[in-house]
Each structure stands twice: as structure tokens, then as C-alpha cells.
Design a protein around this motif. Structure first.
Motif, PDB file in Angstrom:
ATOM      1  N   SER A 219       3.039  -1.964  -7.961  1.00 24.19           N
ATOM      2  CA  SER A 219       4.009  -1.907  -6.861  1.00 24.19           C
ATOM      3  C   SER A 219       3.382  -2.217  -5.502  1.00 24.19           C
ATOM      4  O   SER A 219       4.039  -2.775  -4.620  1.00 24.19           O
ATOM      5  CB  SER A 219       4.666  -0.521  -6.817  1.00 24.19           C
ATOM      6  OG  SER A 219       3.681   0.489  -6.646  1.00 24.19           O
ATOM      7  N   ASN A 220       2.105  -1.850  -5.299  1.00 18.77           N
ATOM      8  CA  ASN A 220       1.497  -2.102  -3.986  1.00 18.77           C
ATOM      9  C   ASN A 220       0.457  -3.229  -4.003  1.00 18.77           C
ATOM     10  O   ASN A 220      -0.053  -3.622  -2.959  1.00 18.77           O
ATOM     11  CB  ASN A 220       0.864  -0.816  -3.410  1.00 18.77           C
ATOM     12  CG  ASN A 220      -0.256  -0.255  -4.283  1.00 18.77           C
ATOM     13  OD1 ASN A 220      -0.806  -0.939  -5.138  1.00 18.77           O
ATOM     14  ND2 ASN A 220      -0.600   1.010  -4.061  1.00 18.77           N
ATOM     15  N   ALA A 221       0.170  -3.765  -5.184  1.00 17.01           N
ATOM     16  CA  ALA A 221      -0.870  -4.795  -5.295  1.00 17.01           C
ATOM     17  C   ALA A 221      -0.581  -6.064  -4.492  1.00 17.01           C
ATOM     18  O   ALA A 221      -1.478  -6.555  -3.798  1.00 17.01           O
ATOM     19  CB  ALA A 221      -1.112  -5.134  -6.759  1.00 17.01           C
ATOM     20  N   PRO A 222       0.647  -6.615  -4.548  1.00 18.53           N
ATOM     21  CA  PRO A 222       0.872  -7.868  -3.819  1.00 18.53           C
ATOM     22  C   PRO A 222       0.559  -7.765  -2.328  1.00 18.53           C
ATOM     23  O   PRO A 222      -0.063  -8.664  -1.750  1.00 18.53           O
ATOM     24  CB  PRO A 222       2.358  -8.155  -4.067  1.00 18.53           C
ATOM     25  CG  PRO A 222       2.647  -7.508  -5.381  1.00 18.53           C
ATOM     26  CD  PRO A 222       1.833  -6.247  -5.369  1.00 18.53           C
ATOM     27  N   GLU A 223       0.966  -6.651  -1.722  1.00 17.84           N
ATOM     28  CA  GLU A 223       0.722  -6.473  -0.287  1.00 17.84           C
ATOM     29  C   GLU A 223      -0.768  -6.310  -0.003  1.00 17.84           C
ATOM     30  O   GLU A 223      -1.301  -6.887   0.943  1.00 17.84           O
ATOM     31  CB  GLU A 223       1.499  -5.243   0.225  1.00 17.84           C
ATOM     32  CG  GLU A 223       1.456  -5.099   1.735  1.00 17.84           C
ATOM     33  CD  GLU A 223       2.281  -3.916   2.237  1.00 17.84           C
ATOM     34  OE1 GLU A 223       2.248  -3.665   3.447  1.00 17.84           O
ATOM     35  OE2 GLU A 223       2.957  -3.261   1.413  1.00 17.84           O
ATOM     36  N   LEU A 224      -1.456  -5.522  -0.845  1.00 15.51           N
ATOM     37  CA  LEU A 224      -2.893  -5.318  -0.640  1.00 15.51           C
ATOM     38  C   LEU A 224      -3.666  -6.619  -0.846  1.00 15.51           C
ATOM     39  O   LEU A 224      -4.542  -6.977  -0.059  1.00 15.51           O
ATOM     40  CB  LEU A 224      -3.414  -4.243  -1.611  1.00 15.51           C
ATOM     41  CG  LEU A 224      -3.033  -2.805  -1.272  1.00 15.51           C
ATOM     42  CD1 LEU A 224      -3.237  -1.892  -2.475  1.00 15.51           C
ATOM     43  CD2 LEU A 224      -3.853  -2.297  -0.078  1.00 15.51           C
ATOM     44  N   ALA A 251      -0.495 -10.176 -10.597  1.00 17.26           N
ATOM     45  CA  ALA A 251      -0.305 -10.089  -9.134  1.00 17.26           C
ATOM     46  C   ALA A 251      -1.430 -10.830  -8.419  1.00 17.26           C
ATOM     47  O   ALA A 251      -1.189 -11.525  -7.413  1.00 17.26           O
ATOM     48  CB  ALA A 251      -0.262  -8.632  -8.691  1.00 17.26           C
ATOM     49  N   ALA A 252      -2.656 -10.686  -8.933  1.00 15.98           N
ATOM     50  CA  ALA A 252      -3.793 -11.395  -8.340  1.00 15.98           C
ATOM     51  C   ALA A 252      -3.673 -12.895  -8.559  1.00 15.98           C
ATOM     52  O   ALA A 252      -4.014 -13.700  -7.677  1.00 15.98           O
ATOM     53  CB  ALA A 252      -5.096 -10.873  -8.940  1.00 15.98           C
ATOM     54  N   MET A 253      -3.166 -13.302  -9.724  1.00 12.32           N
ATOM     55  CA  MET A 253      -2.956 -14.730  -9.993  1.00 12.32           C
ATOM     56  C   MET A 253      -1.956 -15.313  -8.987  1.00 12.32           C
ATOM     57  O   MET A 253      -2.148 -16.409  -8.459  1.00 12.32           O
ATOM     58  CB  MET A 253      -2.468 -14.931 -11.426  1.00 12.32           C
ATOM     59  CG  MET A 253      -3.530 -14.624 -12.475  1.00 12.32           C
ATOM     60  SD  MET A 253      -2.861 -14.492 -14.171  1.00 12.32           S
ATOM     61  CE  MET A 253      -2.399 -16.179 -14.497  1.00 12.32           C
ATOM     62  N   SER A 254      -0.906 -14.565  -8.714  1.00 15.27           N
ATOM     63  CA  SER A 254       0.115 -15.025  -7.757  1.00 15.27           C
ATOM     64  C   SER A 254      -0.424 -15.057  -6.337  1.00 15.27           C
ATOM     65  O   SER A 254      -0.124 -15.975  -5.572  1.00 15.27           O
ATOM     66  CB  SER A 254       1.347 -14.106  -7.819  1.00 15.27           C
ATOM     67  OG  SER A 254       1.941 -14.148  -9.090  1.00 15.27           O
ATOM     68  N   ALA A 255      -1.240 -14.047  -6.002  1.00 11.27           N
ATOM     69  CA  ALA A 255      -1.781 -13.956  -4.645  1.00 11.27           C
ATOM     70  C   ALA A 255      -2.795 -15.055  -4.378  1.00 11.27           C
ATOM     71  O   ALA A 255      -2.982 -15.483  -3.228  1.00 11.27           O
ATOM     72  CB  ALA A 255      -2.413 -12.586  -4.427  1.00 11.27           C
ATOM     73  N   GLY A 256      -3.489 -15.491  -5.436  1.00 13.18           N
ATOM     74  CA  GLY A 256      -4.510 -16.528  -5.263  1.00 13.18           C
ATOM     75  C   GLY A 256      -3.919 -17.883  -5.025  1.00 13.18           C
ATOM     76  O   GLY A 256      -4.594 -18.807  -4.601  1.00 13.18           O
TER      77      GLY A 256
END
Length: 256
Positions: A219-224, A251-256
Motif C-alpha cells: 500500500s505504501n511502496a509506490p510512494e516510497l 511495485a518496484a518494477m513499475s517504479a523503475g
């Protein structure tokens, strides 16, 4: 896009039998085993390392340990050496976790011995740093972090520094119901990166990964992970269930 590859590392702590761990790994491998966009590691208890190593074969997921002794061998009952971890194809080892500092009295100097021994044996240390609630409320966060960095990285040269992963874990945000804001997390990560630039140089600081270890969840990973200086997570509770851990990797894959 960041030049640093995200790392999502699961710290299982004192959970999972060897067979339970294999079941969990199979589920994680099935979901994200082949991907290489994000570095992924699992860190089972010592008793599960060998079976975990075998279960990870053929996947891109790396094996990590939760601790090690700085000496190569000897009369250290109950301890494990870096060479023993390497023999099981471990890539990472968590060092200086707040629980090791709090419950087992580990000092910065002792943790530094472990960091040095890990590097010598081609293990990548995940060096944990962070302040307690009392230290946070006293305004000592950055002083505490600086002291732990100075102690933990003593004697480390720039060529070795890039093999070290740092994990900022605000102790007060682990199992307390209190949660660090994204701004609080980024502030400390930025301070750490600035300190690394002074201690080594800007290029080295730009290559070193700094994970967040304060109750990262899907829940908080994308923002972090969107923050400039947060390069992944050292995951506790959310790493014990395949879906939540896989969601963090995604979430990390999307953020990258």
C-alpha cells in the motif's frame, strides 16, 4: 529513471521452517523468478539456507543470510562464517539489524568487523542503520545515523563501497504502530547519500543503494519507491507471504 536498480530483499527473521521456506520460495519464483528488472533477494533463517539455495536454482532471485560472524572459523558456538554462507551460494548478508543491536548488544565496531569480513568473502552486506523513537523525538536522528555510518563503514574504500547496500530502518516504525512519512524517509535517505558523497565521492554515492526498512507494504511502496534516494526495501512482515512480497517486487518494477 534512476540509474540504480531497485532491490527488494525479504528478511524472514525467526520465521519459517526449511520446508515452509521452500514452499514460499516456489510461489515467489513462479511469479517473479525470471524477471531481472528488479533485484530480488530472500533471507531465511540459517536452518533454511541450504534448501532455499536449491529452491532458487534457475531463477534470478538471490539468497541472503540474516547475520554472520566476522571470524573465518573457530570456537564460536552457534555462529556462522562468511565462507559457510558462500558455500551455499549466498549473495547478501544482513548486518547490524536493529534487533541485533538491541537484543544482542552488537556495536558499530563489531558490525564493522562483519562488513569487512563479508566484503573479503565477496558477500554483499546489507548494512542496517536507524534511530529509536527516543532518538527521533530528541532530534538526534541524523546524528545517530551519521555515527552508525562512520562506525559501520570504517576502513572501507571506494572500490568496495559500491558492493555495500545500506538499509535505513527507523526502529520506531517497526512494530510500533507508528509510521514514518514518505518525507521523513526521503529526508534521511538524502542525508545518507550526501554523507556518502563526502565519505567517498559523488560518483560512488550515486551508485550505492539505500533501502527503506520501516514497514514497507504494497500500500505504501509506490510512494516510497518514487522518492529520489529510496532504492528498494528491506522487507520484514510482508516478505512472509508470497502475494505481498511479489506485489512489492511488482511495485518496484513499475517504479523503475
Amino acid at each position: 529513471m534512476k540509474s540504480r536498480k531497485f532491490l527488494i530483499a525479504g528478511n524472514w527473521k525467526m520465521n519459517k521452517t526449511a520446508s515452509d521456506g521452500v514452499d514460499l520460495i516456489k510461489d515467489i519464483v513462479a511469479a517473479v523468478g525470471p524477471q531481472t528488472e528488479v533485484d530480488v533477494a530472500v533471507c531465511p533463517p540459517f536452518t533454511g539456507l541450504e534448501s532455499a539455495s536449491k529452491a532458487l536454482e534457475g531463477s534470478a532471485i538471490k539468497l541472503g543470510a540474516q547475520n554472520m560472524h566476522p571470524k573465518a572459523s573457530g570456537a564460536f558456538t552457534g555462529e556462522i562464517s562468511a565462507e559457510m554462507l558462500r558455500s551455499l551460494f549466498a549473495s547478501y548478508v544482513i548486518l547490524g539489524h536493529s534487533e541485533r543491536r538491541q537484543y544482542f548488544g552488537e556495536t558499530d565496531a563489531f558490525i564493522n568487523e562483519k562488513v569487512t569480513a563479508a566484503l573479503k568473502n565477496l558477500l554483499k552486506p546489507i548494512l542496517c542503520i536507524g534511530e529509536t523513537l527516543q532518538e527521533r523525538e530528541s532530534g538526534k536522528t541524523l546524528d545517530v545515523v551519521k555515527t552508525q555510518l562512520e562506525g559501520g563503514l570504517a576502513g572501507v574504500d571506494a572500490s568496495n563501497a559500491v558492493n555495500i547496500v545500506l538499509a535505513y530502518e527507523p526502529v520506531w516504525a517497526i512494530g510500533t504502530g507508528k509510521v514514518a512519512t514518505t518525507e521523513q524517509a526521503q529526508e534521511v535517505h538524502a542525508f545518507i547519500r550526501g554523507w556518502l558523497a563526502t565519505r567517498f565521492d559523488k560518483a560512488v554515492a550515486g551508485k550505492m543503494r539505500i533501502l527503506y526498512g520501516g514497514s514497507m507494504k504494497p500500500s505504501n511502496a509506490p510512494e516510497l519507491l518514487a522518492q529520489e534516494d529510496i532504492d528498494g526495501g528491506l522487507i520484514g512482515g510482508a516478505s512472509l507471504e508470497a502475494k505481498s512480497f511479489v506485489d512489492l517486487v511488482k511495485a518496484a518494477m513499475s517504479a523503475g
